[in-house]
Write an enzyme that holds these catalytic residues in place. Structure first.
Site, PDB file in Angstrom:
ATOM      1  N   ASP A 196      11.420   3.009   5.487  1.00  0.00           N
ATOM      2  CA  ASP A 196      11.153   1.757   5.379  1.00  0.00           C
ATOM      3  C   ASP A 196      12.485   0.891   6.003  1.00  0.00           C
ATOM      4  O   ASP A 196      13.594   1.251   5.626  1.00  0.00           O
ATOM      5  CB  ASP A 196      11.012   1.127   3.935  1.00  0.00           C
ATOM      6  CG  ASP A 196       9.946  -0.249   3.915  1.00  0.00           C
ATOM      7  OD1 ASP A 196      10.311  -1.126   4.443  1.00  0.00           O
ATOM      8  OD2 ASP A 196       8.691   0.162   3.520  1.00  0.00           O
ATOM      9  N   SER A 217      -9.668  -4.146  10.245  1.00  0.00           N
ATOM     10  CA  SER A 217     -11.004  -4.343  10.262  1.00  0.00           C
ATOM     11  C   SER A 217     -10.731  -5.557  11.204  1.00  0.00           C
ATOM     12  O   SER A 217     -11.818  -5.996  11.918  1.00  0.00           O
ATOM     13  CB  SER A 217     -11.438  -5.067   8.944  1.00  0.00           C
ATOM     14  OG  SER A 217     -10.658  -6.039   8.319  1.00  0.00           O
ATOM     15  N   GLN A 236       1.748   3.833   7.386  1.00  0.00           N
ATOM     16  CA  GLN A 236       1.435   2.277   6.817  1.00  0.00           C
ATOM     17  C   GLN A 236       2.561   1.248   7.358  1.00  0.00           C
ATOM     18  O   GLN A 236       1.922   0.233   7.150  1.00  0.00           O
ATOM     19  CB  GLN A 236       1.573   2.158   5.278  1.00  0.00           C
ATOM     20  CG  GLN A 236       1.123   3.429   4.699  1.00  0.00           C
ATOM     21  CD  GLN A 236      -0.547   3.630   4.813  1.00  0.00           C
ATOM     22  OE1 GLN A 236      -1.186   2.574   4.535  1.00  0.00           O
ATOM     23  NE2 GLN A 236      -0.977   4.563   5.198  1.00  0.00           N
ATOM     24  N   ILE A 279       0.926  -1.319   0.008  1.00  0.00           N
ATOM     25  CA  ILE A 279      -0.194   0.057  -0.061  1.00  0.00           C
ATOM     26  C   ILE A 279       0.843   1.341  -0.012  1.00  0.00           C
ATOM     27  O   ILE A 279       0.561   2.240  -0.748  1.00  0.00           O
ATOM     28  CB  ILE A 279      -0.971  -0.145   1.121  1.00  0.00           C
ATOM     29  CG1 ILE A 279      -1.710  -1.096   1.058  1.00  0.00           C
ATOM     30  CG2 ILE A 279      -1.554   1.410   1.296  1.00  0.00           C
ATOM     31  CD1 ILE A 279      -2.837  -1.283   2.242  1.00  0.00           C
ATOM     32  N   ASN A 323      -9.303  -6.102   3.996  1.00  0.00           N
ATOM     33  CA  ASN A 323      -8.820  -7.208   2.881  1.00  0.00           C
ATOM     34  C   ASN A 323      -8.482  -6.185   1.825  1.00  0.00           C
ATOM     35  O   ASN A 323      -8.942  -6.524   0.702  1.00  0.00           O
ATOM     36  CB  ASN A 323      -9.575  -8.227   2.739  1.00  0.00           C
ATOM     37  CG  ASN A 323      -9.813  -9.027   4.006  1.00  0.00           C
ATOM     38  OD1 ASN A 323     -10.749  -8.560   4.778  1.00  0.00           O
ATOM     39  ND2 ASN A 323      -8.795  -9.992   4.172  1.00  0.00           N
ATOM     40  N   VAL A 324      -7.439  -5.396   1.687  1.00  0.00           N
ATOM     41  CA  VAL A 324      -6.822  -4.816   0.635  1.00  0.00           C
ATOM     42  C   VAL A 324      -6.137  -5.544  -0.253  1.00  0.00           C
ATOM     43  O   VAL A 324      -5.373  -6.589   0.132  1.00  0.00           O
ATOM     44  CB  VAL A 324      -6.005  -3.595   0.999  1.00  0.00           C
ATOM     45  CG1 VAL A 324      -5.670  -2.683  -0.015  1.00  0.00           C
ATOM     46  CG2 VAL A 324      -6.687  -2.611   2.088  1.00  0.00           C
ATOM     47  N   TYR A 333      -2.590  -9.634  16.690  1.00  0.00           N
ATOM     48  CA  TYR A 333      -2.378  -8.865  15.651  1.00  0.00           C
ATOM     49  C   TYR A 333      -3.810  -7.629  16.028  1.00  0.00           C
ATOM     50  O   TYR A 333      -3.422  -6.426  15.572  1.00  0.00           O
ATOM     51  CB  TYR A 333      -2.628  -9.315  14.172  1.00  0.00           C
ATOM     52  CG  TYR A 333      -2.675  -8.165  13.246  1.00  0.00           C
ATOM     53  CD1 TYR A 333      -1.680  -7.269  12.731  1.00  0.00           C
ATOM     54  CD2 TYR A 333      -3.759  -8.139  12.495  1.00  0.00           C
ATOM     55  CE1 TYR A 333      -1.777  -6.561  11.981  1.00  0.00           C
ATOM     56  CE2 TYR A 333      -4.027  -7.235  11.413  1.00  0.00           C
ATOM     57  CZ  TYR A 333      -3.097  -6.173  11.212  1.00  0.00           C
ATOM     58  OH  TYR A 333      -3.321  -5.268  10.260  1.00  0.00           O
ATOM     59  N   ARG A 355     -15.468 -12.066   3.069  1.00  0.00           N
ATOM     60  CA  ARG A 355     -14.571 -10.841   3.250  1.00  0.00           C
ATOM     61  C   ARG A 355     -15.093  -9.744   2.269  1.00  0.00           C
ATOM     62  O   ARG A 355     -15.598  -9.944   1.233  1.00  0.00           O
ATOM     63  CB  ARG A 355     -12.933 -11.053   2.971  1.00  0.00           C
ATOM     64  CG  ARG A 355     -12.291 -12.144   3.891  1.00  0.00           C
ATOM     65  CD  ARG A 355     -12.200 -11.524   5.212  1.00  0.00           C
ATOM     66  NE  ARG A 355     -11.623 -12.526   6.085  1.00  0.00           N
ATOM     67  CZ  ARG A 355     -12.192 -13.172   6.917  1.00  0.00           C
ATOM     68  NH1 ARG A 355     -13.511 -13.399   6.900  1.00  0.00           N
ATOM     69  NH2 ARG A 355     -11.450 -13.977   7.851  1.00  0.00           N
ATOM     70  N   ALA A 374      11.739  -4.898   6.046  1.00  0.00           N
ATOM     71  CA  ALA A 374      11.475  -6.247   6.749  1.00  0.00           C
ATOM     72  C   ALA A 374      10.395  -6.970   5.567  1.00  0.00           C
ATOM     73  O   ALA A 374      10.506  -8.237   5.507  1.00  0.00           O
ATOM     74  CB  ALA A 374      11.015  -6.038   8.153  1.00  0.00           C
TER      75      ALA A 374
END
Length: 332
Positions: A42, A132, A87, A23, A184-185, A155, A223, A45
């Protein structure tokens, strides 16, 4: 990509944490294409330099290799920044069940570091990727922002804690925050490899190899699959809204329709068969249910429509066709 009613002015400096990820790299690209300056933080990882290779020659793009678990990296990344799009995280329910400590260090400790750094740098607004998974064992459908259940995985706990910290920082320090609960992208650049690959790219790669995709459970779990361009739209709307009633809160980011895993495989076979008819003959196999999985997920997007003017352009099927074309072109 342009968002009606918003002007992404080129004098803004955006920090995208996790900017080399799925993303994040898409956000960096859109922001740069609209003439903005973008700093990417970033630690690679899970992000990949390949995702941002086309951005590196752009003089408005800056890559800062660092880790959100390191407060000094966060402070450096936030210097001079107008807006943060956070993100960076360790995703995946199974990963968090296997290694809850690292998930907590990154998703909670790293998030707190970023909030502190953004506060100290005087950042105008802190927009962050929520999840979500926060809805947990809530059985109500569709999911409405102010009705959540108990978390079902480490998580999910970390992402809920993010929302609590953001709320406290807004109230205590006055920093503007907006949380975006992603549903659920999927889409271009989503990694199909590895033990914690998301279901759509994983199934696509298996079908392209004429391998049977493995469905966890009987395939009835559903989903609200959300194409990445809808997510980009929400981030931009969250950054630039001037409505005070629209900030310091959380929003669902989805399309508002649900698809079960059996239906997903049928659609993937249909779209991939346009490139390779033999894929139409590949049938799925079924395995045990996955621990920590929420059976059904469907978002209400009314709050985002009302307060942010959210108008998602891609339903699941149109987004899936775009994603399949990208995978076939880039990964075949």
């Amino acid at each position: 990509m342009t968002i009606q009613g918003f002007n992404l002015k080129p004098d803004h400096l955006f920090l995208v944490t996790g900017g080399a990820g799925f993303i994040g790299s898409n956000l960096c690209e859109v922001l740069l294409n609209n003439g903005n300056r973008v700093r990417c933080l970033d630690n690679f990882a899970t992000g990949k330099k390949d995702n941002i290779k086309d951005l590196l020659p752009n003089s408005n793009f800056e890559l800062l290799e660092g880790d959100i678990r390191n407060i000094d990296d966060c402070l450096q990344a936030c210097e001079g920044v107008d807006y943060v799009l956070h993100q960076a995280a360790l995703g995946s329910v199974p990963r968090s069940i296997k290694d809850p400590i690292t998930s907590n260090e990154v998703n909670v400790g790293g998030f707190l570091n970023m909030l502190l750094a953004a506060r100290d740098a005087g950042v105008k607004r802190f927009v962050y990727a929520a999840s979500s998974s926060t809805y947990g064992d809530s059985k109500s459908l569709p999911k409405v922002e102010d009705v959540i259940g108990k978390p079902l995985s480490p998580y999910a706990i970390t992402k809920y804690v993010n929302e609590l910290y953001a709320e406290i920082f807004s109230k205590t320090y006055g920093i503007e925050t907006i949380g975006l609960r992603y549903f659920n992208v999927f889409g271009r650049r989503q990694d199909p490899n590895g033990a914690y690959a998301a279901v759509i790219p994983k199934f696509v790669m298996q079908l392209m190899k004429h391998q049977s995709p493995i469905i966890n459970g009987d395939g009835s779990f559903s989903r609200d699959f959300t194409y990445v361009d809808n997510v980009i739209e929400m981030n931009i709307r969250a950054v630039l809204t001037k409505d005070k009633n629209a900030i310091n809160t959380v929003y669902n980011v989805a399309f508002g329709e649900r698809t079960n895993l059996n239906e997903l495989v049928v659609l993937l076979k249909k779209y991939l068969s346009r490139f390779d008819p033999a894929i139409g003959n590949v049938d799925p196999e079924y395995g045990p249910k996955r621990e920590g999985d929420v059976p059904h997920s469907l978002a209400s997007i009314e709050k985002a429509k009302k307060l942010l003017g959210y108008d998602p352009k891609f339903d699941m099927q149109s987004g899936l066709q775009e994603a399949v074309k990208w995978y076939w072109k880039n990964l075949k």
